[in-house]
Motif scaffolding. Structure first.
Motif, PDB file in Angstrom:
ATOM      1  N   TYR A  28     -53.023 -65.745  27.913  1.00  0.00           N
ATOM      2  CA  TYR A  28     -52.471 -64.429  27.579  1.00  0.00           C
ATOM      3  C   TYR A  28     -51.016 -64.324  28.042  1.00  0.00           C
ATOM      4  O   TYR A  28     -50.143 -63.895  27.297  1.00  0.00           O
ATOM      5  CB  TYR A  28     -53.323 -63.342  28.239  1.00  0.00           C
ATOM      6  CG  TYR A  28     -52.883 -61.938  27.944  1.00  0.00           C
ATOM      7  CD1 TYR A  28     -53.413 -61.233  26.874  1.00  0.00           C
ATOM      8  CD2 TYR A  28     -51.933 -61.298  28.733  1.00  0.00           C
ATOM      9  CE1 TYR A  28     -53.019 -59.944  26.594  1.00  0.00           C
ATOM     10  CE2 TYR A  28     -51.525 -60.006  28.470  1.00  0.00           C
ATOM     11  CZ  TYR A  28     -52.069 -59.335  27.395  1.00  0.00           C
ATOM     12  OH  TYR A  28     -51.667 -58.059  27.121  1.00  0.00           O
ATOM     13  N   ASP A  29     -50.774 -64.730  29.275  1.00  0.00           N
ATOM     14  CA  ASP A  29     -49.421 -64.657  29.856  1.00  0.00           C
ATOM     15  C   ASP A  29     -48.424 -65.564  29.137  1.00  0.00           C
ATOM     16  O   ASP A  29     -47.220 -65.342  29.209  1.00  0.00           O
ATOM     17  CB  ASP A  29     -49.451 -65.003  31.338  1.00  0.00           C
ATOM     18  CG  ASP A  29     -50.148 -63.938  32.172  1.00  0.00           C
ATOM     19  OD1 ASP A  29     -50.351 -62.802  31.677  1.00  0.00           O
ATOM     20  OD2 ASP A  29     -50.510 -64.246  33.327  1.00  0.00           O
ATOM     21  N   HIS A  30     -48.936 -66.585  28.460  1.00  0.00           N
ATOM     22  CA  HIS A  30     -48.065 -67.505  27.716  1.00  0.00           C
ATOM     23  C   HIS A  30     -47.988 -67.168  26.231  1.00  0.00           C
ATOM     24  O   HIS A  30     -47.574 -67.991  25.419  1.00  0.00           O
ATOM     25  CB  HIS A  30     -48.520 -68.950  27.923  1.00  0.00           C
ATOM     26  CG  HIS A  30     -48.112 -69.505  29.245  1.00  0.00           C
ATOM     27  ND1 HIS A  30     -48.887 -69.352  30.378  1.00  0.00           N
ATOM     28  CD2 HIS A  30     -47.002 -70.170  29.629  1.00  0.00           C
ATOM     29  CE1 HIS A  30     -48.270 -69.920  31.396  1.00  0.00           C
ATOM     30  NE2 HIS A  30     -47.126 -70.426  30.965  1.00  0.00           N
ATOM     31  N   GLY A  31     -48.407 -65.950  25.865  1.00  0.00           N
ATOM     32  CA  GLY A  31     -48.185 -65.486  24.505  1.00  0.00           C
ATOM     33  C   GLY A  31     -49.408 -65.279  23.637  1.00  0.00           C
ATOM     34  O   GLY A  31     -49.302 -64.743  22.546  1.00  0.00           O
ATOM     35  N   LEU A  32     -50.566 -65.702  24.080  1.00  0.00           N
ATOM     36  CA  LEU A  32     -51.776 -65.509  23.282  1.00  0.00           C
ATOM     37  C   LEU A  32     -52.367 -64.139  23.626  1.00  0.00           C
ATOM     38  O   LEU A  32     -53.354 -64.016  24.347  1.00  0.00           O
ATOM     39  CB  LEU A  32     -52.794 -66.616  23.552  1.00  0.00           C
ATOM     40  CG  LEU A  32     -54.042 -66.629  22.666  1.00  0.00           C
ATOM     41  CD1 LEU A  32     -53.661 -66.772  21.197  1.00  0.00           C
ATOM     42  CD2 LEU A  32     -54.976 -67.728  23.090  1.00  0.00           C
ATOM     43  N   GLN A  33     -51.726 -63.089  23.094  1.00  0.00           N
ATOM     44  CA  GLN A  33     -52.074 -61.734  23.521  1.00  0.00           C
ATOM     45  C   GLN A  33     -52.986 -60.992  22.564  1.00  0.00           C
ATOM     46  O   GLN A  33     -53.671 -60.062  22.980  1.00  0.00           O
ATOM     47  CB  GLN A  33     -50.797 -60.943  23.773  1.00  0.00           C
ATOM     48  CG  GLN A  33     -50.021 -61.552  24.914  1.00  0.00           C
ATOM     49  CD  GLN A  33     -48.691 -60.886  25.161  1.00  0.00           C
ATOM     50  OE1 GLN A  33     -48.219 -60.105  24.356  1.00  0.00           O
ATOM     51  NE2 GLN A  33     -48.089 -61.224  26.277  1.00  0.00           N
ATOM     52  N   ASN A  34     -53.034 -61.354  21.310  1.00  0.00           N
ATOM     53  CA  ASN A  34     -53.842 -60.617  20.347  1.00  0.00           C
ATOM     54  C   ASN A  34     -54.592 -61.526  19.381  1.00  0.00           C
ATOM     55  O   ASN A  34     -54.444 -61.395  18.169  1.00  0.00           O
ATOM     56  CB  ASN A  34     -52.958 -59.639  19.558  1.00  0.00           C
ATOM     57  CG  ASN A  34     -52.379 -58.568  20.433  1.00  0.00           C
ATOM     58  OD1 ASN A  34     -53.094 -57.892  21.149  1.00  0.00           O
ATOM     59  ND2 ASN A  34     -51.063 -58.425  20.392  1.00  0.00           N
TER      60      ASN A  34
END
Length: 64
Positions: A28-34
């Motif tokens: 999530y913190d590396h861009g996999l948020q949605n």
């Protein structure tokens, strides 16, 4: 792509969920948020961890 090797033999579902949630939080913190969905093989620890990090995610479970 990311991999997590986890020794399942000595960990209960609560510990596995915590470890998996920490791993998913890094994603999530590396861009996999949605992400739209999460695939699993009926592993309750994986499902719980994914829902902690991505509460709106759809779970697709193999073998249902």
């Amino acid at each position: 792509m990311a991999y997590l090797f986890l020794d399942n033999a000595k960990k209960d579902d609560g510990m596995r969920t915590t470890i998996l949630a920490d791993f998913f939080k890094q994603l999530y913190d590396h861009g996999l948020q949605n992400p739209e969905f999460f695939l699993t093989d009926k592993d309750r620890a994986q499902i719980n961890a994914a829902q902690q990090i991505w509460p709106l995610i759809k779970n697709f479970v193999f073998g249902t």
